[in-house]
Design a protein around this motif. Structure first.
Motif, PDB file in Angstrom:
ATOM      1  N   ALA A  40      -9.936 -13.466  -6.832  1.00 30.17           N
ATOM      2  CA  ALA A  40      -9.537 -12.140  -7.294  1.00 30.17           C
ATOM      3  C   ALA A  40      -8.982 -11.301  -6.146  1.00 30.17           C
ATOM      4  CB  ALA A  40     -10.735 -11.430  -7.929  1.00 30.17           C
ATOM      5  N   ALA A  41      -9.616 -11.402  -4.975  1.00 30.87           N
ATOM      6  CA  ALA A  41      -9.143 -10.641  -3.811  1.00 30.87           C
ATOM      7  C   ALA A  41      -7.742 -11.090  -3.412  1.00 30.87           C
ATOM      8  CB  ALA A  41     -10.108 -10.808  -2.645  1.00 30.87           C
ATOM      9  N   ASP A  42      -7.509 -12.376  -3.442  1.00 32.98           N
ATOM     10  CA  ASP A  42      -6.211 -12.924  -3.060  1.00 32.98           C
ATOM     11  C   ASP A  42      -5.121 -12.479  -4.027  1.00 32.98           C
ATOM     12  OD1 ASP A  42      -4.481 -14.963  -1.592  1.00 32.98           O
ATOM     13  OD2 ASP A  42      -4.399 -15.739  -3.633  1.00 32.98           O
ATOM     14  N   ILE A  43      -5.390 -12.602  -5.309  1.00 33.43           N
ATOM     15  CA  ILE A  43      -4.390 -12.223  -6.322  1.00 33.43           C
ATOM     16  C   ILE A  43      -4.085 -10.736  -6.234  1.00 33.43           C
ATOM     17  CG2 ILE A  43      -3.966 -12.026  -8.803  1.00 33.43           C
ATOM     18  CD1 ILE A  43      -5.705 -14.582  -9.121  1.00 33.43           C
ATOM     19  N   SER A  44      -5.126  -9.922  -6.075  1.00 33.15           N
ATOM     20  CA  SER A  44      -4.940  -8.479  -5.979  1.00 33.15           C
ATOM     21  C   SER A  44      -4.141  -8.104  -4.736  1.00 33.15           C
ATOM     22  CB  SER A  44      -6.300  -7.773  -5.956  1.00 33.15           C
ATOM     23  OG  SER A  44      -7.001  -7.982  -7.159  1.00 33.15           O
ATOM     24  N   ALA A  45      -4.452  -8.749  -3.614  1.00 28.92           N
ATOM     25  CA  ALA A  45      -3.747  -8.465  -2.368  1.00 28.92           C
ATOM     26  C   ALA A  45      -2.273  -8.823  -2.482  1.00 28.92           C
ATOM     27  CB  ALA A  45      -4.394  -9.229  -1.220  1.00 28.92           C
ATOM     28  N   ARG A  46      -1.982  -9.935  -3.114  1.00 29.83           N
ATOM     29  CA  ARG A  46      -0.587 -10.353  -3.255  1.00 29.83           C
ATOM     30  C   ARG A  46       0.196  -9.384  -4.131  1.00 29.83           C
ATOM     31  NH1 ARG A  46       0.233 -15.500  -1.221  1.00 29.83           N
ATOM     32  NH2 ARG A  46      -1.719 -16.537  -0.650  1.00 29.83           N
ATOM     33  N   ARG A  47      -0.444  -8.858  -5.142  1.00 26.18           N
ATOM     34  CA  ARG A  47       0.235  -7.889  -6.011  1.00 26.18           C
ATOM     35  C   ARG A  47       0.630  -6.635  -5.231  1.00 26.18           C
ATOM     36  NH1 ARG A  47       0.256  -9.433 -11.207  1.00 26.18           N
ATOM     37  NH2 ARG A  47      -1.483 -10.623 -12.085  1.00 26.18           N
ATOM     38  N   VAL A  48      -0.331  -6.048  -4.536  1.00 24.74           N
ATOM     39  CA  VAL A  48      -0.038  -4.798  -3.829  1.00 24.74           C
ATOM     40  C   VAL A  48       0.889  -5.047  -2.643  1.00 24.74           C
ATOM     41  CG1 VAL A  48      -1.998  -4.798  -2.209  1.00 24.74           C
ATOM     42  CG2 VAL A  48      -1.049  -2.628  -3.037  1.00 24.74           C
ATOM     43  N   ALA A  49       0.772  -6.208  -2.004  1.00 29.88           N
ATOM     44  CA  ALA A  49       1.644  -6.523  -0.869  1.00 29.88           C
ATOM     45  C   ALA A  49       3.100  -6.559  -1.306  1.00 29.88           C
ATOM     46  CB  ALA A  49       1.240  -7.857  -0.251  1.00 29.88           C
ATOM     47  N   LEU A 106       2.930  -3.152 -11.964  1.00 31.51           N
ATOM     48  CA  LEU A 106       1.801  -3.500 -11.108  1.00 31.51           C
ATOM     49  C   LEU A 106       0.482  -3.156 -11.799  1.00 31.51           C
ATOM     50  CD1 LEU A 106       1.422  -4.756  -8.344  1.00 31.51           C
ATOM     51  CD2 LEU A 106       1.347  -2.474  -7.348  1.00 31.51           C
ATOM     52  N   GLN A 107       0.437  -2.027 -12.455  1.00 32.33           N
ATOM     53  CA  GLN A 107      -0.769  -1.622 -13.172  1.00 32.33           C
ATOM     54  C   GLN A 107      -1.078  -2.595 -14.302  1.00 32.33           C
ATOM     55  OE1 GLN A 107      -0.455   2.487 -14.337  1.00 32.33           O
ATOM     56  NE2 GLN A 107      -0.135   3.208 -12.251  1.00 32.33           N
TER      57      GLN A 107
END
Length: 330
Positions: free
Chosen positions: A47-56, A287-288
């Protein structure tokens, strides 16, 4: 003479700045002028990885500079977090930290190599997502109240719950439930959530707290039953599942956040630039919608200082929960 002319040129610029007709820019005015590395202290696909990639991806568009994800998993996120804590404070190495890395690890690990507050500059939270309490279809309960009643009847042989390891949010979600409902539960830690989920599905373990995207397919297939969700509001993906607060257990609420951090000493202008870039990116409807698809929602802080206040509160709250649970990692 040439050197004198150059010095005179910059002195004149300085004087112009003092006169107010030219605003002298700090050394990092061109930031960012090269790719930024965003370290995710967990494996790819989490989850952290997917979330980070989205915001990046969103921030890269705002900053007009690429942001490269680097996964450095290990020790509940401590390995990657330590790496960023010791990185140059120039804004080119950032961390996608979590509730685990910054509010729980300091209480879990006796010799943690970083301090979640002293070693980082908080930028902003990015998203939060809750856990869902699920039980196998074979367990003869359909509501949280029935589960609590069963647990009280079986104190001599406690109901079991699985998790991806000691100190994970799945573990501590169950600890909070036990405290709020005054019931005894037996923790069965695994090396990873997938292995724990396998035993819950088979009925060998009685329950688990899992992320919405992980448990939802099994709930739809009738293999698992969802009893409650730990967020303040119901999930749009699981609207029929009541929150713990609705069921009279507000103290069992937990929403796991993922946030951006820079090494301590990173210039305030750079931290502010990153904060504004994240806030701008996270206003994107696409993104949301992506975060909602992941079972979470966008969660931001107006300023880095506002996030710093939240961080201090969470370190205090979760440190207490961890200590009361007796959980520790050698």
């Amino acid at each position: 003479m040439k050197r004198v002319a150059i010095l005179f040129k910059y002195a004149a610029l300085g004087l112009l700045g003092a006169a107010g007709t030219w605003v002298g820019a700090p050394a990092w005015a061109a930031y960012p002028d090269k790719p930024i590395k965003l370290v995710v202290p967990f494996p790819a696909g989490t989850a952290a990885d997917i979330s980070a990639r989205r915001v990046a991806q969103g921030m890269a568009g705002v900053l007009k500079q690429s942001i490269v994800i680097e996964n450095r998993g290990g020790a509940g996120g401590a390995v990657g977090s330590e790496y960023v804590a010791k990185a140059a404070p120039d804004g080119y190495t950032l961390l996608a930290g979590t509730l685990n890395t910054h509010a729980m690890n300091s209480a879990l690990y006796k010799d943690l190599a970083y301090d979640p507050i002293r070693d980082f500059e908080p930028i902003t939270r990015v998203t939060t997502f809750p856990n869902v309490l699920v039980v196998p279809a074979s367990l003869k309960v359909n509501t949280l109240a029935q589960l609590v009643d069963l647990a009280k009847k079986r104190e001599s042989q406690p109901l079991t719950y699985g998790s991806g390891g000691v100190g994970t949010t799945a573990h501590l979600s169950a600890v909070l439930l036990g405290q709020a409902a005054d019931i005894k539960l037996l923790h069965i830690p695994y090396q990873g959530t997938s292995k724990a989920m396998t035993d819950v599905l088979s009925g060998r373990v009685d329950m688990i707290f899992g992320n919405v995207p992980v448990v939802l397919p099994y709930v739809k297939d009738g293999k698992l039953k969802a009893l409650t969700i730990t967020s303040e509001e119901r999930s749009k993906q699981m609207p029929d599942v009541p929150t713990v607060a609705e069921l009279g257990m507000k103290n069992a609420e937990i929403s796991v956040w993922i946030a951006l951090f820079a090494p301590k000493g990173t210039p305030a202008d750079i931290v502010d630039t990153l904060s504004k870039a994240a806030l701008t990116a996270l206003q994107s409807p696409e993104l949301q919608a992506g975060y909602e698809q992941d079972g979470g929602k966008v969660q931001t802080d107006a300023t880095p200082a506002a996030f710093a206040d939240v961080l201090k509160q969470d370190v205090e709250r979760w440190g207490k929960v961890v200590r009361e649970s007796g959980a520790s990692v050698n």
